[in-house]
Design a protein around this motif. Structure first.
Motif, PDB file in Angstrom:
ATOM      1  N   ILE A 224       0.838  -1.202   0.000  1.00 39.23           N
ATOM      2  CA  ILE A 224       0.000   0.000   0.000  1.00 39.23           C
ATOM      3  C   ILE A 224       0.873   1.253   0.000  1.00 39.23           C
ATOM      4  O   ILE A 224       0.611   2.216  -0.719  1.00 39.23           O
ATOM      5  N   TYR A 225       1.946   1.228   0.789  1.00 37.33           N
ATOM      6  CA  TYR A 225       2.815   2.394   0.876  1.00 37.33           C
ATOM      7  C   TYR A 225       3.764   2.510  -0.311  1.00 37.33           C
ATOM      8  O   TYR A 225       4.534   3.460  -0.391  1.00 37.33           O
ATOM      9  N   SER A 226       3.698   1.580  -1.257  1.00 40.57           N
ATOM     10  CA  SER A 226       4.516   1.666  -2.464  1.00 40.57           C
ATOM     11  C   SER A 226       3.828   2.459  -3.567  1.00 40.57           C
ATOM     12  O   SER A 226       4.415   2.680  -4.629  1.00 40.57           O
ATOM     13  N   GLY A 227       2.576   2.835  -3.370  1.00 38.47           N
ATOM     14  CA  GLY A 227       1.894   3.732  -4.285  1.00 38.47           C
ATOM     15  C   GLY A 227       1.907   3.268  -5.727  1.00 38.47           C
ATOM     16  O   GLY A 227       1.439   2.184  -6.057  1.00 38.47           O
ATOM     17  N   GLU A 228       2.474   4.099  -6.609  1.00 45.58           N
ATOM     18  CA  GLU A 228       2.445   3.838  -8.037  1.00 45.58           C
ATOM     19  C   GLU A 228       3.163   2.550  -8.413  1.00 45.58           C
ATOM     20  O   GLU A 228       2.787   1.878  -9.375  1.00 45.58           O
ATOM     21  N   GLU A 229       4.219   2.195  -7.684  1.00 49.68           N
ATOM     22  CA  GLU A 229       4.912   0.945  -7.976  1.00 49.68           C
ATOM     23  C   GLU A 229       3.966  -0.244  -7.805  1.00 49.68           C
ATOM     24  O   GLU A 229       3.973  -1.181  -8.612  1.00 49.68           O
ATOM     25  N   PHE A 230       3.184  -0.203  -6.748  1.00 48.71           N
ATOM     26  CA  PHE A 230       2.227  -1.273  -6.497  1.00 48.71           C
ATOM     27  C   PHE A 230       1.125  -1.265  -7.550  1.00 48.71           C
ATOM     28  O   PHE A 230       0.784  -2.307  -8.125  1.00 48.71           O
ATOM     29  N   VAL A 231       0.567  -0.103  -7.831  1.00 52.78           N
ATOM     30  CA  VAL A 231      -0.512  -0.002  -8.819  1.00 52.78           C
ATOM     31  C   VAL A 231      -0.051  -0.517 -10.173  1.00 52.78           C
ATOM     32  O   VAL A 231      -0.788  -1.234 -10.867  1.00 52.78           O
ATOM     33  N   ALA A 232       1.170  -0.195 -10.564  1.00 50.91           N
ATOM     34  CA  ALA A 232       1.679  -0.635 -11.859  1.00 50.91           C
ATOM     35  C   ALA A 232       1.731  -2.152 -11.961  1.00 50.91           C
ATOM     36  O   ALA A 232       1.591  -2.711 -13.054  1.00 50.91           O
ATOM     37  N   ARG A 233       1.912  -2.832 -10.838  1.00 48.92           N
ATOM     38  CA  ARG A 233       2.014  -4.289 -10.844  1.00 48.92           C
ATOM     39  C   ARG A 233       0.659  -4.990 -10.874  1.00 48.92           C
ATOM     40  O   ARG A 233       0.586  -6.158 -11.238  1.00 48.92           O
ATOM     41  N   VAL A 234      -0.390  -4.302 -10.463  1.00 51.88           N
ATOM     42  CA  VAL A 234      -1.687  -4.982 -10.361  1.00 51.88           C
ATOM     43  C   VAL A 234      -2.737  -4.423 -11.316  1.00 51.88           C
ATOM     44  O   VAL A 234      -3.784  -5.050 -11.512  1.00 51.88           O
ATOM     45  N   ARG A 235      -2.495  -3.290 -11.924  1.00 53.40           N
ATOM     46  CA  ARG A 235      -3.528  -2.608 -12.697  1.00 53.40           C
ATOM     47  C   ARG A 235      -4.019  -3.433 -13.883  1.00 53.40           C
ATOM     48  O   ARG A 235      -5.177  -3.331 -14.275  1.00 53.40           O
ATOM     49  N   ASP A 236      -3.155  -4.250 -14.480  1.00 53.36           N
ATOM     50  CA  ASP A 236      -3.536  -5.001 -15.675  1.00 53.36           C
ATOM     51  C   ASP A 236      -3.870  -6.459 -15.391  1.00 53.36           C
ATOM     52  O   ASP A 236      -4.022  -7.261 -16.322  1.00 53.36           O
ATOM     53  N   LEU A 237      -3.979  -6.818 -14.121  1.00 51.88           N
ATOM     54  CA  LEU A 237      -4.336  -8.204 -13.796  1.00 51.88           C
ATOM     55  C   LEU A 237      -5.747  -8.510 -14.290  1.00 51.88           C
ATOM     56  O   LEU A 237      -6.652  -7.680 -14.161  1.00 51.88           O
ATOM     57  N   PRO A 238      -5.972  -9.698 -14.848  1.00 52.02           N
ATOM     58  CA  PRO A 238      -7.324 -10.056 -15.281  1.00 52.02           C
ATOM     59  C   PRO A 238      -8.249 -10.242 -14.090  1.00 52.02           C
ATOM     60  O   PRO A 238      -7.820 -10.678 -13.017  1.00 52.02           O
ATOM     61  N   ILE A 239      -9.509  -9.895 -14.256  1.00 50.80           N
ATOM     62  CA  ILE A 239     -10.532 -10.163 -13.245  1.00 50.80           C
ATOM     63  C   ILE A 239     -11.150 -11.510 -13.597  1.00 50.80           C
ATOM     64  O   ILE A 239     -11.795 -11.653 -14.628  1.00 50.80           O
ATOM     65  N   GLU A 240     -10.932 -12.492 -12.766  1.00 45.42           N
ATOM     66  CA  GLU A 240     -11.406 -13.839 -13.029  1.00 45.42           C
ATOM     67  C   GLU A 240     -12.703 -14.108 -12.283  1.00 45.42           C
ATOM     68  O   GLU A 240     -13.102 -13.371 -11.388  1.00 45.42           O
ATOM     69  N   GLY A 241     -13.351 -15.211 -12.639  1.00 42.60           N
ATOM     70  CA  GLY A 241     -14.525 -15.657 -11.909  1.00 42.60           C
ATOM     71  C   GLY A 241     -15.831 -15.189 -12.525  1.00 42.60           C
ATOM     72  O   GLY A 241     -15.868 -14.279 -13.361  1.00 42.60           O
ATOM     73  N   PRO A 242     -16.941 -15.792 -12.083  1.00 41.12           N
ATOM     74  CA  PRO A 242     -18.258 -15.482 -12.662  1.00 41.12           C
ATOM     75  C   PRO A 242     -18.742 -14.078 -12.369  1.00 41.12           C
ATOM     76  O   PRO A 242     -19.651 -13.573 -13.035  1.00 41.12           O
ATOM     77  N   GLY A 243     -18.133 -13.397 -11.382  1.00 35.09           N
ATOM     78  CA  GLY A 243     -18.538 -12.028 -11.095  1.00 35.09           C
ATOM     79  C   GLY A 243     -17.928 -11.006 -12.028  1.00 35.09           C
ATOM     80  O   GLY A 243     -18.371  -9.852 -12.054  1.00 35.09           O
ATOM     81  N   ALA A 244     -16.912 -11.413 -12.808  1.00 35.11           N
ATOM     82  CA  ALA A 244     -16.245 -10.458 -13.699  1.00 35.11           C
ATOM     83  C   ALA A 244     -17.222  -9.906 -14.737  1.00 35.11           C
ATOM     84  O   ALA A 244     -17.239  -8.696 -15.014  1.00 35.11           O
ATOM     85  N   GLU A 245     -18.040 -10.771 -15.309  1.00 35.03           N
ATOM     86  CA  GLU A 245     -19.012 -10.330 -16.306  1.00 35.03           C
ATOM     87  C   GLU A 245     -20.053  -9.410 -15.689  1.00 35.03           C
ATOM     88  O   GLU A 245     -20.475  -8.429 -16.299  1.00 35.03           O
ATOM     89  N   ALA A 246     -20.473  -9.727 -14.454  1.00 36.36           N
ATOM     90  CA  ALA A 246     -21.461  -8.886 -13.774  1.00 36.36           C
ATOM     91  C   ALA A 246     -20.889  -7.495 -13.507  1.00 36.36           C
ATOM     92  O   ALA A 246     -21.596  -6.483 -13.632  1.00 36.36           O
ATOM     93  N   LEU A 247     -19.619  -7.422 -13.140  1.00 33.87           N
ATOM     94  CA  LEU A 247     -18.982  -6.124 -12.916  1.00 33.87           C
ATOM     95  C   LEU A 247     -18.934  -5.308 -14.203  1.00 33.87           C
ATOM     96  O   LEU A 247     -19.255  -4.112 -14.211  1.00 33.87           O
TER      97      LEU A 247
END
Length: 301
Positions: A100-123
């Motif tokens: 959390i305290y890594s800010g942009e470094e952390f966001v850059a690592r997770v921003r493009d992760l796929p959203i998996e699961g049956p709730g992804a379509e609902a979102l």
């Protein structure tokens, strides 16, 4: 209006749990750890923060609370597994705080992760249609990973936080979590009003449900009665919104995540819907025991 029990902050929980020793000591320890690790490369910083929090866990009461909770909820665990979790749980917490305290470094690592699961379509459908979503968020893995990933897709994701008693520390904390995604709503009358308007306008807001809430319903969690807030289900019913459990599950490398959105919980009554949330979270915890906040007194008389 539903009771104000929305999304408790994991960082706040850590600080509050150590407050009985001394606010000044616990705050100083936290600031010192974050100061040290933020000067290191990301791949070194995150595991080191985990090791440091695991090392101080016995000093601030985490080890005792983890052991007590496991004895209550999972008495069948062998002693060697309990011993492993006494260290692995605070290690996971330390990693999450460093991220959390890594800010942009952390966001850059997770921003493009796929959203998996049956709730992804609902979102995606709710976002496209401008309909509100209530996200059911447990203190599991790193909830800011999925928050950042959803925001990067253009989803309007809000979060509720409880202002800390120390104004200077609160300002630093709000600045830090604001870098992950916005908007943020303070847990206050005004903040809750802003959050309601945000949902009516088709936003998504995360609600917590996995901490002890004295005025909550007595539901089942790990086979034990647990006072549980109904706010997530109540808000979903009030707003005619999808209620979607979502998790960021830390992977074996300790640095990456899998983001899982489960199928929306069918609308019925708040108690039945919240029991589904408890059951689904318990299933995830049993599969990844070290990633839940076993330092919290979830079960109280």
């Amino acid at each position: 209006m539903p009771r104000a029990s929305a999304k408790p902050d994991l960082l706040l929980t850590m600080m509050n749990r150590t407050a009985s020793l001394s606010d000044r000591i616990s705050n100083a320890l936290f600031v010192a750890v974050m100061w040290v690790v933020q000067r290191l490369p990301y791949e070194t910083r995150v595991p080191l923060a985990g090791r440091m929090v695991a090392r101080i866990a016995p000093l601030i009461g985490f080890t005792r609370k983890i052991r007590a909770n496991l004895a209550l909820a999972c008495p069948e665990l062998p002693p060697e597994e309990v011993k492993r979790l006494e260290r692995a749980v605070p290690d996971s917490l330390g990693r999450m705080l460093a991220e959390i305290y890594s800010g942009e470094e952390f966001v850059a690592r997770v921003r493009d992760l796929p959203i998996e699961g049956p709730g992804a379509e609902a979102l995606e459908r709710a976002h496209r249609d401008g309909r509100p979503v209530v996200l059911a968020a447990g203190h599991f893995g790193n909830y800011d990973a999925w928050r950042a990933a959803l925001a990067a897709r253009g989803y309007r994701v809000g979060a509720i936080y409880r202002p800390m008693n120390n104004p200077a520390f609160n300002e630093q904390y709000v600045t830090t979590i604001s870098a992950i995604a916005q908007p943020l709503f303070a847990r206050s009358r005004r903040g809750l009003g802003d959050m309601m308007r945000f949902l009516r306008d088709g936003g998504m807001v995360a609600f917590g449900f996995d901490q002890f809430f004295r005025q909550g319903a007595e539901l089942n969690f790990f086979g034990l009665p647990a006072r549980t807030p109904l706010s997530a289900a109540e808000m979903a019913l009030k707003m005619k919104a999808d209620l979607i459990p979502i998790y960021a599950i830390r992977q074996p490398d300790g640095l990456s995540f899998r983001i899982l959105a489960e199928a929306p919980v069918a609308h019925s009554d708040p108690e039945a819907m919240t029991q589904v949330l408890n059951d689904r979270l318990e299933e995830q915890i049993r599969a990844h025991m070290e990633q839940w906040l076993w330092t919290h007194r979830r079960w109280k008389p």
